[in-house]
Design a protein around this motif. Structure first.
Motif, short mmCIF file in Angstrom:
data_model
loop_
_atom_site.label_atom_id
_atom_site.label_comp_id
_atom_site.label_asym_id
_atom_site.label_seq_id
_atom_site.Cartn_x
_atom_site.Cartn_y
_atom_site.Cartn_z
N SER A 1 -3.35 8.81 -2.42
CA SER A 1 -2.63 8.70 -1.25
C SER A 1 -1.71 7.61 -1.06
O SER A 1 -1.44 7.12 -1.90
N ASN A 2 -0.82 7.43 -0.06
CA ASN A 2 -0.13 6.19 0.33
C ASN A 2 -0.96 5.04 0.73
O ASN A 2 -1.88 5.17 1.60
N TRP A 3 -0.88 4.00 -0.04
CA TRP A 3 -1.43 2.81 0.44
C TRP A 3 -0.59 1.62 -0.23
O TRP A 3 0.27 1.80 -1.14
N PHE A 4 -1.05 0.48 0.57
CA PHE A 4 -0.20 -0.89 0.04
C PHE A 4 -0.94 -2.15 0.70
O PHE A 4 -1.63 -2.08 1.62
N LEU A 5 -0.66 -3.19 -0.10
CA LEU A 5 -0.73 -4.51 0.70
C LEU A 5 0.25 -5.29 0.76
O LEU A 5 1.38 -4.91 -0.04
N PHE A 6 0.28 -5.98 1.88
CA PHE A 6 1.49 -6.72 2.20
C PHE A 6 1.17 -8.04 2.60
O PHE A 6 0.27 -8.26 3.30
N ILE A 7 1.70 -9.20 2.08
CA ILE A 7 1.56 -10.49 2.20
C ILE A 7 2.69 -10.99 3.23
O ILE A 7 3.89 -11.03 2.76
N ASP A 8 2.59 -11.31 4.26
CA ASP A 8 3.37 -11.74 5.31
C ASP A 8 3.92 -13.17 5.24
O ASP A 8 3.48 -13.86 4.22
N GLN A 9 4.91 -13.78 6.14
CA GLN A 9 5.22 -15.11 5.89
C GLN A 9 4.28 -16.17 6.22
O GLN A 9 4.35 -17.33 5.81
N ASN A 10 3.12 -15.72 6.82
CA ASN A 10 2.15 -16.68 7.11
C ASN A 10 1.04 -16.65 6.49
O ASN A 10 0.01 -17.00 6.59
N ASN B 1 -0.86 -14.32 5.77
CA ASN B 1 -1.69 -12.97 6.07
C ASN B 1 -1.75 -11.86 5.24
O ASN B 1 -0.60 -11.58 4.59
N ILE B 2 -2.99 -11.10 4.66
CA ILE B 2 -3.13 -10.15 3.83
C ILE B 2 -3.10 -8.85 4.59
O ILE B 2 -4.25 -8.67 5.19
N TRP B 3 -2.23 -8.05 4.64
CA TRP B 3 -2.21 -6.66 5.36
C TRP B 3 -2.42 -5.66 4.12
O TRP B 3 -2.04 -5.72 3.18
N PHE B 4 -3.41 -4.59 4.69
CA PHE B 4 -3.42 -3.43 4.00
C PHE B 4 -3.61 -2.39 4.79
O PHE B 4 -3.89 -2.22 6.16
N PHE B 5 -2.81 -1.17 4.07
CA PHE B 5 -2.70 0.08 4.76
C PHE B 5 -2.91 1.09 3.71
O PHE B 5 -2.65 1.28 2.64
N THR B 6 -3.64 2.21 4.25
CA THR B 6 -4.00 3.49 3.51
C THR B 6 -3.97 4.67 4.30
O THR B 6 -4.59 4.56 5.42
N SER B 7 -3.31 5.69 3.97
CA SER B 7 -3.09 6.89 4.76
C SER B 7 -4.36 7.96 4.40
O SER B 7 -4.75 8.40 5.52
N ASP B 8 -5.06 7.71 3.46
CA ASP B 8 -6.22 8.60 3.49
C ASP B 8 -7.42 8.41 4.27
O ASP B 8 -8.08 9.03 4.77
N LEU B 9 -7.69 6.92 4.40
CA LEU B 9 -8.54 6.36 5.60
C LEU B 9 -7.97 6.23 7.20
O LEU B 9 -8.64 5.90 7.91
N GLN B 10 -6.42 6.43 6.93
CA GLN B 10 -6.13 6.05 8.29
C GLN B 10 -6.44 4.62 8.98
O GLN B 10 -6.86 4.64 9.94
N LEU B 11 -6.44 3.77 8.12
CA LEU B 11 -6.66 2.43 8.11
C LEU B 11 -5.81 1.35 8.07
O LEU B 11 -5.15 1.41 6.99
N THR B 12 -5.43 0.46 9.06
CA THR B 12 -4.67 -0.73 8.76
C THR B 12 -5.61 -1.90 9.21
O THR B 12 -6.05 -2.10 10.24
N THR B 13 -5.71 -2.90 7.98
CA THR B 13 -6.24 -4.05 8.33
C THR B 13 -5.55 -5.40 8.02
O THR B 13 -4.55 -5.24 7.35
N VAL B 14 -5.98 -6.47 8.33
CA VAL B 14 -5.29 -7.63 7.96
C VAL B 14 -6.34 -8.83 7.92
O VAL B 14 -7.66 -8.77 8.27
#
Length: 125
Positions: free
Chosen positions: A68-77, A79-92
């Motif tokens: 599936s499509n997923w990734f982690l992203f670390i922003d300028q602050n 914070n650790i963001w996570f997205f996954t399309s198979d769970l339709q989930l976005t967390t931080v």
């Protein structure tokens, strides 16, 4: 997920405003991010501090798939963001001082960084 095993050769250092798309061990300032792939192809991630104390570990019953499509992203602050399309989930994991607070985020929330919104739109359309 966190153990005394030898370190993997796939260790990488990552900066703020950077995406992560693959299993492995990633270091960012004072934290370690581990994305573990199991034999069945399912994935989970966890975050530890510099002393290997667990900050966050994803529930093994809510694993995501490398298909599936997923990734982690670390922003300028940091914070650790996570997205996954198979769970339709976005967390931080919101960083406050030296601790992190886990939070589920609506997919269209204004809290999501613009870089991440653009990435979600590109992979879900």
């Amino acid at each position: 997920m966190f153990s005394c095993q030898k370190e993997d050769k796939n260790n990488q250092f990552i900066k703020s405003n950077q995406f992560v798309y693959a299993p492995g061990i990633y270091y960012h300032k004072q934290i370690k991010i581990i994305i573990k792939e199991f034999n069945d192809g399912s994935l989970i991630y966890g975050i530890a501090d510099k002393l290997n104390n667990i900050i966050y570990q994803q529930n093994i019953n809510q694993s995501f798939s490398n298909n599936s499509n997923w990734f982690l992203f670390i922003d300028q602050n940091d914070n650790i963001w996570f997205f996954t399309s198979d769970l339709q989930l976005t967390t931080v994991l919101i960083k406050e001082n030296e601790t992190y607070e886990y939070k589920k985020i609506a997919k269209n929330s204004n809290e999501i960084p613009n870089e991440m919104k653009a990435k979600i739109e590109s992979i879900t359309n």
